[in-house]
Design a protein around this motif. Structure first.
Motif, PDB file in Angstrom:
ATOM      1  N   UNK A 161       8.231  -3.180  -1.835  1.00  0.00           N
ATOM      2  CA  UNK A 161       8.204  -1.921  -1.070  1.00  0.00           C
ATOM      3  C   UNK A 161       9.172  -2.087   0.093  1.00  0.00           C
ATOM      4  N   UNK A 162      10.309  -1.381  -0.003  1.00  0.00           N
ATOM      5  CA  UNK A 162      11.340  -1.433   1.021  1.00  0.00           C
ATOM      6  C   UNK A 162      11.239  -0.179   1.877  1.00  0.00           C
ATOM      7  N   UNK A 163      11.331  -0.355   3.195  1.00  0.00           N
ATOM      8  CA  UNK A 163      11.224   0.782   4.113  1.00  0.00           C
ATOM      9  C   UNK A 163      12.529   0.895   4.901  1.00  0.00           C
ATOM     10  N   UNK A 164      13.207   2.043   4.747  1.00  0.00           N
ATOM     11  CA  UNK A 164      14.486   2.292   5.393  1.00  0.00           C
ATOM     12  C   UNK A 164      14.310   3.269   6.560  1.00  0.00           C
ATOM     13  N   UNK A 165      15.099   3.067   7.609  1.00  0.00           N
ATOM     14  CA  UNK A 165      15.031   3.976   8.761  1.00  0.00           C
ATOM     15  C   UNK A 165      15.360   5.408   8.350  1.00  0.00           C
ATOM     16  N   UNK A 180      10.015   4.901   2.355  1.00  0.00           N
ATOM     17  CA  UNK A 180       9.580   3.729   1.591  1.00  0.00           C
ATOM     18  C   UNK A 180       9.914   3.934   0.122  1.00  0.00           C
ATOM     19  N   UNK A 181      10.552   2.917  -0.471  1.00  0.00           N
ATOM     20  CA  UNK A 181      10.830   2.908  -1.895  1.00  0.00           C
ATOM     21  C   UNK A 181      10.010   1.790  -2.528  1.00  0.00           C
ATOM     22  N   UNK A 182       9.180   2.140  -3.476  1.00  0.00           N
ATOM     23  CA  UNK A 182       8.464   1.135  -4.257  1.00  0.00           C
ATOM     24  C   UNK A 182       9.293   0.843  -5.496  1.00  0.00           C
ATOM     25  N   UNK A 183       9.665  -0.433  -5.650  1.00  0.00           N
ATOM     26  CA  UNK A 183      10.596  -0.848  -6.695  1.00  0.00           C
ATOM     27  C   UNK A 183       9.912  -1.862  -7.594  1.00  0.00           C
ATOM     28  N   UNK A 184       9.940  -1.617  -8.900  1.00  0.00           N
ATOM     29  CA  UNK A 184       9.359  -2.541  -9.876  1.00  0.00           C
ATOM     30  C   UNK A 184      10.399  -2.879 -10.925  1.00  0.00           C
ATOM     31  N   UNK A 240       8.427   4.913  -6.753  1.00  0.00           N
ATOM     32  CA  UNK A 240       7.804   5.866  -5.835  1.00  0.00           C
ATOM     33  C   UNK A 240       8.661   6.004  -4.590  1.00  0.00           C
ATOM     34  N   UNK A 241       8.754   7.222  -4.067  1.00  0.00           N
ATOM     35  CA  UNK A 241       9.482   7.533  -2.839  1.00  0.00           C
ATOM     36  C   UNK A 241       8.494   8.121  -1.834  1.00  0.00           C
ATOM     37  N   UNK A 242       8.492   7.586  -0.605  1.00  0.00           N
ATOM     38  CA  UNK A 242       7.577   8.087   0.429  1.00  0.00           C
ATOM     39  C   UNK A 242       8.341   8.326   1.730  1.00  0.00           C
ATOM     40  N   UNK A 243       8.719   9.565   2.038  1.00  0.00           N
ATOM     41  CA  UNK A 243       9.262   9.872   3.363  1.00  0.00           C
ATOM     42  C   UNK A 243       8.162   9.747   4.419  1.00  0.00           C
ATOM     43  N   UNK A 244       8.580   9.498   5.664  1.00  0.00           N
ATOM     44  CA  UNK A 244       7.628   9.358   6.773  1.00  0.00           C
ATOM     45  C   UNK A 244       6.525   8.365   6.418  1.00  0.00           C
ATOM     46  N   UNK A 245       6.945   7.239   5.865  1.00  0.00           N
ATOM     47  CA  UNK A 245       5.990   6.284   5.314  1.00  0.00           C
ATOM     48  C   UNK A 245       5.250   5.528   6.409  1.00  0.00           C
ATOM     49  N   UNK A 246       4.065   5.133   6.072  1.00  0.00           N
ATOM     50  CA  UNK A 246       3.272   4.236   6.905  1.00  0.00           C
ATOM     51  C   UNK A 246       2.907   3.025   6.066  1.00  0.00           C
TER      52      UNK A 246
END
Length: 461
Positions: free
Chosen positions: A12-16, A29-33, A39-45
């Motif tokens: 799970x990589x989180x980019x500014x 946040x990008x979840x990479x397998x 999965x893509x999550x803007x405004x991730x926590x």
């Protein structure tokens, strides 16, 4: 070599900041397998590996002859007669005459490493160097295709391999010249080569096999028809209408210009990429745009060779699709190719911000980047070119603190990246979920550069 995270590995990589299909987002946040975005999550926590900077989809390079990286600079001396593409070609023939499988691999790996550092994360390799210096096939007919696959593995770049069919030295099935002896196959020999090339790709993640009739002057109509069926679902690329001499020779042979002839005589559709297509009449531009094929544009090489300027403005206005390639690899620079494309249109038409469809105020950088992502992904036949679920995790991360982009925001990041900072703004590059470049430097740079220098020393020796 690429790191192996193993089957089932998830990160799970989180980019500014990140450019997503529906626009810019923060704290993404990008979840990479296994190298793919799940999965893509803007405004991730929550937790993850934080990566500072501005994440862009990695750019596809839709046209390269990797071995030509080793001759960069060798054709920049004025000859006794007027220089042109055709005199450059003679320099290329002399250079390749001494290449060995080992030197082809070393030169290609170095070129591919520089592509990754320059913002390209996937490559369509238009591979026409097949045989030994005497023109005889290697014991493994696909020996040099396997070397291209090994170079891709060493550099980490994604690969679409396009073995090239080359049988003739001119329109109408003229015999090949002595300088072309390392390229030449008949259809049966090429089918065996293609089979071997496919086997060479099995060790690479998400590699794709296509093919390429070199040009209308190197393959007959019957051969092109046969080739298009050899990889029924794979990409088909062809050089076309790069030089006016080619156009004139095609007219003399067929009564049609190259693109005109191709569109009339082949089932050209979305799996085709027409490389260069520099010299078109308006009717050809319209027909090519309507075909769904991708225009393969290589602005830095086209400028270096004096090819001419593709009519991008009219092609774009009619919905034409395009991507960019590095071709002769004199300079490996994704933003530089996009800048040269726009600047060439400005020089011809004496205007500004021309490669943009849309309303006043639209960003030229964003328009160029989006179009080249879409066209490049189509030409490579791979799920790349977007930060979206189901796509390969190929990502270019810009340094948000770079002086030339620090005060920008949103699409202005792309304007500043392409037209001001260039590849110096690239901090990290991720291919298939793996970080290959940090601080602008490829993790295998020293080793691949040493192999490259040794290969060139061997060619001079």
């Amino acid at each position: 070599m690429r790191a192996n995270y193993g089957v089932g590995t998830m990160r799970r990589l989180i980019f500014d900041h990140a450019l997503l299909p529906d626009g810019w987002a923060d704290r993404v946040a990008l979840t990479i397998a296994d190298g793919w975005i799940e999965k893509i999550e803007p405004d991730a926590t929550g937790d993850g590996e934080r990566i500072a900077g501005i994440a862009l989809p990695g750019m596809p390079d839709l046209h390269s002859h990797a071995f030509q990286r080793g001759m960069a600079g060798l054709a920049e001396t004025r000859g006794p007669a007027s220089d042109s593409f055709w005199t450059w070609r003679q320099v290329m023939y002399r250079f390749l005459d001494r290449l060995t499988p080992e030197s082809v691999e070393a030169i290609s790996a170095y070129a591919m490493m520089q592509m990754v550092e320059g913002g390209f994360t996937a490559l369509a390799e238009f591979h026409y160097l097949h045989h030994g210096p005497d023109g005889q096939p290697y014991a493994d007919r696909a020996e040099l295709s396997a070397r291209i696959a090994a170079a891709a593995q060493a550099s980490g770049i994604g690969l679409t391999l396009l073995p090239v069919f080359y049988a003739h030295g001119g329109f109408g099935g003229l015999p090949p010249t002595e300088g072309q002896r390392r390229f030449v196959n008949d259809l049966d020999g090429f089918a065996r080569l293609l089979e071997g090339a496919g086997k060479a790709l099995t060790a690479l993640p998400d590699a794709r096999l296509g093919l390429a009739p070199h040009s209308l002057r190197a393959a007959t109509p019957e051969e092109i028809t046969a080739l298009a069926g050899m990889v029924p679902d794979g990409p088909v690329h062809i050089h076309i209408a790069e030089q006016m001499q080619e156009v004139e020779s095609c007219l003399a042979w067929s009564g049609r210009r190259p693109v005109e002839w191709l569109l009339e005589n082949q089932q050209v559709d979305g799996r085709w990429c027409l490389v260069h297509a520099t010299h078109l009449l308006p009717a050809e531009t319209t027909a090519m745009a309507a075909s769904g094929a991708v225009a393969g544009l290589c602005p830095l090489t086209e400028a270096n060779l004096g090819d001419g300027i593709f009519d991008g403005v009219n092609y774009l206005a009619q919905g034409g699709r395009y991507g960019i390639g590095s071709d002769s690899n004199i300079e490996l620079d994704a933003p530089g190719e996009l800048k040269m494309l726009e600047y060439s249109q400005r020089l011809r038409d004496r205007g500004r911000n021309l490669m943009v469809r849309g309303q006043e105020g639209a960003s030229t950088g964003r328009a160029l980047y989006d179009a080249a992502l879409d066209g490049g992904a189509q030409a490579l036949g791979r799920r790349i070119g977007a930060l979206a679920a189901g796509h390969r995790a190929d990502i270019v991360v810009l340094d948000a603190n770079h002086p030339d982009i620090a005060l920008a925001r949103g699409d202005r990041w792309l304007d500043s990246y392409i037209f001001v900072a260039g590849k110096s703004a690239i901090d990290r590059v991720i291919v298939g979920g793996e970080i290959l470049v940090e601080g602008g430097r490829h993790r295998a740079r020293d080793a691949l550069a040493a192999r490259y220098r040794a290969a060139l020393d061997g060619l001079r020796g």
